[in-house]
Design an enzyme around this catalytic site. Structure first.
Site, mmCIF file in Angstrom:
data_model
loop_
_atom_site.group_PDB
_atom_site.id
_atom_site.type_symbol
_atom_site.label_atom_id
_atom_site.label_comp_id
_atom_site.label_asym_id
_atom_site.label_seq_id
_atom_site.Cartn_x
_atom_site.Cartn_y
_atom_site.Cartn_z
ATOM 1 N N LEU A 226 7.278 20.115 5.402
ATOM 2 C CA LEU A 226 8.477 19.687 4.682
ATOM 3 C C LEU A 226 8.238 19.614 3.182
ATOM 4 C CD1 LEU A 226 9.816 16.914 7.096
ATOM 5 C CD2 LEU A 226 10.716 19.216 6.775
ATOM 6 N N ASP B 11 4.659 1.728 11.690
ATOM 7 C CA ASP B 11 3.454 1.022 11.251
ATOM 8 C C ASP B 11 3.345 -0.391 11.814
ATOM 9 O OD1 ASP B 11 2.383 3.107 9.862
ATOM 10 O OD2 ASP B 11 2.887 2.365 7.868
ATOM 11 N N ARG C 274 4.381 18.865 10.738
ATOM 12 C CA ARG C 274 5.701 18.580 10.186
ATOM 13 C C ARG C 274 5.690 17.997 8.772
ATOM 14 N NH1 ARG C 274 9.073 14.877 13.948
ATOM 15 N NH2 ARG C 274 7.637 13.312 13.142
ATOM 16 N N PRO C 275 4.886 16.977 8.481
ATOM 17 C CA PRO C 275 4.973 16.386 7.147
ATOM 18 C C PRO C 275 4.623 17.357 6.021
ATOM 19 C CG PRO C 275 3.859 14.895 8.655
ATOM 20 C CD PRO C 275 3.983 16.216 9.349
ATOM 21 N N ILE C 276 3.503 18.085 6.138
ATOM 22 C CA ILE C 276 3.095 19.007 5.086
ATOM 23 C C ILE C 276 4.100 20.144 4.954
ATOM 24 C CG2 ILE C 276 1.258 20.527 4.261
ATOM 25 C CD1 ILE C 276 0.549 17.558 4.309
ATOM 26 N N ARG D 90 -4.505 11.078 3.674
ATOM 27 C CA ARG D 90 -3.326 11.918 3.889
ATOM 28 C C ARG D 90 -2.293 11.772 2.771
ATOM 29 N NH1 ARG D 90 -1.765 14.253 8.606
ATOM 30 N NH2 ARG D 90 0.395 14.910 8.784
ATOM 31 N N CYS E 131 -5.307 18.042 8.204
ATOM 32 C CA CYS E 131 -4.081 18.405 8.921
ATOM 33 C C CYS E 131 -3.781 19.889 8.711
ATOM 34 C CB CYS E 131 -2.903 17.561 8.448
ATOM 35 S SG CYS E 131 -2.516 17.750 6.711
ATOM 36 N N LYS F 173 0.830 -1.211 0.000
ATOM 37 C CA LYS F 173 0.000 0.000 0.000
ATOM 38 C C LYS F 173 0.862 1.258 0.000
ATOM 39 C CE LYS F 173 -1.818 2.062 3.725
ATOM 40 N NZ LYS F 173 -1.965 3.535 3.634
ATOM 41 N N ASN F 174 1.880 1.276 0.853
ATOM 42 C CA ASN F 174 2.700 2.476 0.993
ATOM 43 C C ASN F 174 3.607 2.716 -0.210
ATOM 44 O OD1 ASN F 174 1.585 3.030 3.484
ATOM 45 N ND2 ASN F 174 3.214 2.007 4.638
#
Length: 423
Positions: free
Chosen positions: A129, A309, A125-127, A96, A120, A23-24
């Site tokens: 970056l 995960d 942090r993720p967005i 996401r 979010c 999936k990832n």
């Protein structure tokens, strides 16, 4: 809404289980198909998951042809015509991971508009970056009413240092850089197997990406990319989930086609605990005797550390191992919500900041529980297999995002498990 019913207490899994495509990996691969202005891109070994349907619809919403052949686990994408520059809110808002289309749309069209996924905030942090990296490449970023708009007549190569090795940000910037002018260097890049798989696809499409799997990525921009054919790697998290399932039920299971190197961080902890894990020609075999297992301390980290995960599932294993184990979550905040549900089943645990202490080997009882997220869903089902009595797990929409016919696979291994529709 469906629920899963597990009758536990004496489950001992045995046999073989087939692992799906990752999936990832497949979600960013689907995003990468947006970059191919010539020909069709065919992805094989595609898992049948709700997140895959969502990403297919995100890509379709750009006026790109997407054909998903579920019977053969194949997706064919034709992005050779003109494409739209605004991703559909209806689907982006559900997932996401959909933010990874921002870079490809911007690189292809010079303009992109994507809603912030999953509610979010821009400062998370993720967005953050993702956007900092695109700005370093010359993009102008604005945020109005929950929408991110990025503009760059032509992205420019840049040196980007990431404060944290975010997988999604690394993928987004890799894809954007493939069509940029000049050379882009990403320092402190994510090193996950899914990053390597994406780099392989991009290079097959005509890109020039080097260093995937290391902390430093170097991408030399090219004028255009073309379609190709690519097989999605196996899902290391699904494989890890079944390794844990075998270990906690004193089982003997062959996880077919699982890749040892991708699962090394998890395997090292299973071996430390006393689980028998061996690589075979057809996959990875896990044998276990729970009565002989030892408690361990685990800390989640970006790859090649222990995967976040697998944290919830490993907590379930710790619950049946006599003694005091600990698991520290350093990648995501607030990822111990499943422990509240597991306490309903008799789990003894305490949380101190980012660390959960698990008092294992104590009796567990079946209960009605609710999934709090994707991996927690699997963890609660696994716990139900070893708890006395019947466990009912609700809110399965989380489970369907990342596991294909999970209950059927467990049943074939010997679990007393069924999925029923709630009235």
């Amino acid at each position: 809404m469906d629920k899963i019913i597990v009758k536990g207490g004496n489950t001992r899994l045995s046999g073989e289980v087939v692992i799906e495509g990752a999936k990832n990996a497949v979600l960013p691969l689907l995003a990468a198909t947006i970059l191919a202005s010539e020909g069709q891109t065919t992805l094989t070994n595609v898992p049948i998951l709700s997140d895959v349907y969502t990403m297919n619809n995100v890509v379709r919403g750009l006026d790109i042809a997407v054909d998903f052949d579920e019977e053969n686990n194949t997706v064919v994408v034709d992005a050779s015509g003109e494409i739209l520059d605004q991703a559909p809110y209806e689907y982006v808002s559900k997932m996401r991971a959909s933010i990874v289309v921002l870079g490809p749309i911007l690189a292809r069209n010079g303009h992109a508009k994507v809603s912030m996924p999953g509610g979010c905030t821009i400062g998370s942090r993720p967005i953050d970056l993702h956007l900092k990296g695109l700005e370093a490449m010359g993009a102008k970023i604005t945020q109005v009413g929950g929408d991110i708009t990025a503009t760059a007549e032509k992205l420019k190569g840049a040196t980007i240092y990431m404060d944290f090795p975010s997988v999604g940000a690394t993928q987004n910037l890799m894809m954007a850089a493939t069509l940029a002018d000049g050379v882009t260097t990403i320092e402190n890049a994510a090193r996950e197997p899914e990053i390597v798989d994406l780099a392989i696809l991009l290079n097959e499409m005509g890109a020039n990406v080097k260093g995937a799997g290391t902390e430093k990525l170097v991408i030399k921009g090219v004028k255009s990319l073309h379609g190709t054919q690519h097989a999605v790697i196996q899902d290391r998290i699904e494989a890890g989930t079944f390794m844990v399932a075998a270990a906690m039920t004193s089982g003997n299971v062959l996880i077919k086609d699982a890749i040892w190197e991708h699962n090394r961080p998890l395997i090292s902890k299973l071996l430390e605990m006393g689980v028998d894990v061996k690589e075979e020609d057809r996959g990875i075999r896990v044998k276990s005797d729970v009565s002989k297992l030892k408690p361990v301390a685990v800390k989640t980290l970006p790859h090649p550390g222990f995967p976040t995960d697998m944290q919830a599932q490993f907590t379930a294993l710790m619950a049946v191992v006599k003694g005091k184990s600990s698991i520290s979550e350093t990648v995501f905040e607030n990822r111990f919500q499943h422990l509240e549900e597991m306490r309903r089943m008799g789990l003894h645990s305490e949380i101190l900041r980012d660390t959960a202490m698990i008092h294992g080997g104590l009796p567990l009882q079946g209960a009605r529980v609710m999934s709090t997220d994707l991996r927690a869903s699997a963890a609660l089902i696994l716990t139900g297999m070893v708890a006395e009595g019947t466990t009912t797990v609700g809110k399965l929409t989380h489970l369907d995002r990342g596991y294909y016919k999970f209950h059927e696979k467990l049943a074939k291994l010997g679990a007393q498990i069924s999925r029923v529709s709630e009235a």
